[in-house]
Design a protein around this motif. Structure first.
Motif, mmCIF file in Angstrom:
data_model
loop_
_atom_site.group_PDB
_atom_site.id
_atom_site.type_symbol
_atom_site.label_atom_id
_atom_site.label_comp_id
_atom_site.label_asym_id
_atom_site.label_seq_id
_atom_site.Cartn_x
_atom_site.Cartn_y
_atom_site.Cartn_z
ATOM 1 N N TYR A 218 -6.273 -2.936 -3.714
ATOM 2 C CA TYR A 218 -5.266 -2.642 -5.184
ATOM 3 C C TYR A 218 -5.945 -2.488 -6.214
ATOM 4 N N CYS A 219 -6.960 -3.353 -6.618
ATOM 5 C CA CYS A 219 -7.920 -3.122 -7.771
ATOM 6 C C CYS A 219 -8.154 -1.565 -8.063
ATOM 7 N N THR B 115 3.099 -6.209 -5.411
ATOM 8 C CA THR B 115 1.722 -6.413 -4.897
ATOM 9 C C THR B 115 1.416 -7.736 -4.775
ATOM 10 N N TRP C 45 1.840 2.309 -3.305
ATOM 11 C CA TRP C 45 0.815 2.709 -4.323
ATOM 12 C C TRP C 45 0.535 4.161 -3.692
ATOM 13 N N ALA D 34 0.553 -1.112 0.098
ATOM 14 C CA ALA D 34 0.108 0.033 0.177
ATOM 15 C C ALA D 34 0.786 1.201 0.082
ATOM 16 N N ALA E 267 -5.070 0.496 -8.654
ATOM 17 C CA ALA E 267 -4.410 0.214 -10.039
ATOM 18 C C ALA E 267 -5.430 0.858 -11.175
#
Length: 203
Positions: free
Chosen positions: A183-184, A158, A80, A77, A187
Motif C-alpha cells: 500500500y505504501c 485501507t 488501488w 488492493a 500510495a
C-alpha cells in the motif's frame, strides 16, 4: 489585371478547401465522442469502486473476516488497482480535452465566430469551469474537496482492512507487513501521478 495563374501574395488570407474543413470537423467530432466515452468510463469505474467498497466493508465486518487474514489485509488492493486505472483515464481525458479545444478553436475561426464568443460556447466553456488553470476559486476548492475525499476514503478503508487483519494475527504478521509495503508503494505512485496531472491542468 489578375489572371487565373496569379499566385496570392504572402499577406493574402488562404481559404481552406472544403474537403479540408470537412476533415477538420470530422476529426473534431471524433475527439468529442472519444472524450465523452472517457467520461462514461470514469463514471462507471467510480460506481464499481463504491459498490466494491460497500461489499468489502460488509465482508470484513464479521467476527472473522471471510478468507482469513491475507484476504483481509489485501481487501483494499482492488480499490488501488481501480484507482490507478481511474488516474490513467483522467490523464487521457485531459489530453483529449486539449485536442478538442484546439480543434474547436480552428473550427470557430473557419466558421467566422467572433473571438469574444469562443470562451462562452462549446467545449471551451466547460474547460473554463472544469480545469484548475481557469476555474473560479470556488470551483478550485470543490475540486480539491472531491480529490481529497477520494484519497481519504481510499486511505480510510485501507487502514480499516489492515486493522481487521492485525486484530487476528498482530501487526508483525507477514500478511500485514507485506500489505503495508504494497500500500505504501501504491500510495507513493498515486501521489506522483496526481501531482503530474495537476501540473498538466495548471498549464
Amino acid at each position: 489585371m489578375a489572371t487565373d495563374t496569379d499566385e496570392p501574395s504572402p499577406g493574402d488570407p488562404v481559404e481552406p478547401a472544403p474537403r479540408d474543413l470537412d476533415a477538420l470537423i470530422a476529426l473534431y467530432t471524433t475527439d468529442r465522442e472519444k472524450l465523452s466515452t472517457l467520461a462514461g468510463e470514469r463514471l462507471a469505474l467510480v460506481a464499481i469502486q463504491v459498490t466494491y467498497l460497500g461489499l468489502a466493508i460488509i465482508a470484513l465486518g464479521g467476527q472473522r473476516p471471510i478468507g482469513g487474514e491475507w484476504v483481509a489485509a489485501f481487501s483494499a488492493a482492488p480499490l488501488w488497482f481501480m484507482h490507478a486505472h481511474h488516474q490513467i483515464l483522467v490523464a487521457a481525458a485531459l489530453s483529449r480535452s486539449r485536442s478538442v479545444a484546439l480543434l474547436e478553436q480552428l473550427v470557430f475561426e473557419r466558421a467566422g465566430i467572433p473571438a469574444a464568443m469562443h470562451d462562452r460556447v462549446g467545449h471551451r466553456a466547460a474547460v473554463l469551469i472544469r480545469e484548475l488553470a481557469t476555474q473560479p476559486r470556488a470551483f478550485k476548492v470543490q475540486t480539491l474537496i472531491a480529490l481529497g475525499g477520494i484519497a481519504a476514503a481510499l486511505i480510510a478503508f485501507t487502514s480499516y482492512a489492515l486493522v481487521v487483519a492485525a486484530a487476528n494475527s498482530g501487526w508483525a504478521s507477514p500478511s500485514v507487513l507485506v500489505a503495508l509495503v504494497f500500500y505504501c508503494g501504491f500510495a507513493t505512485a498515486s501521489s506522483i501521478g496526481w501531482a503530474h496531472t495537476i501540473r498538466l491542468q495548471r498549464r
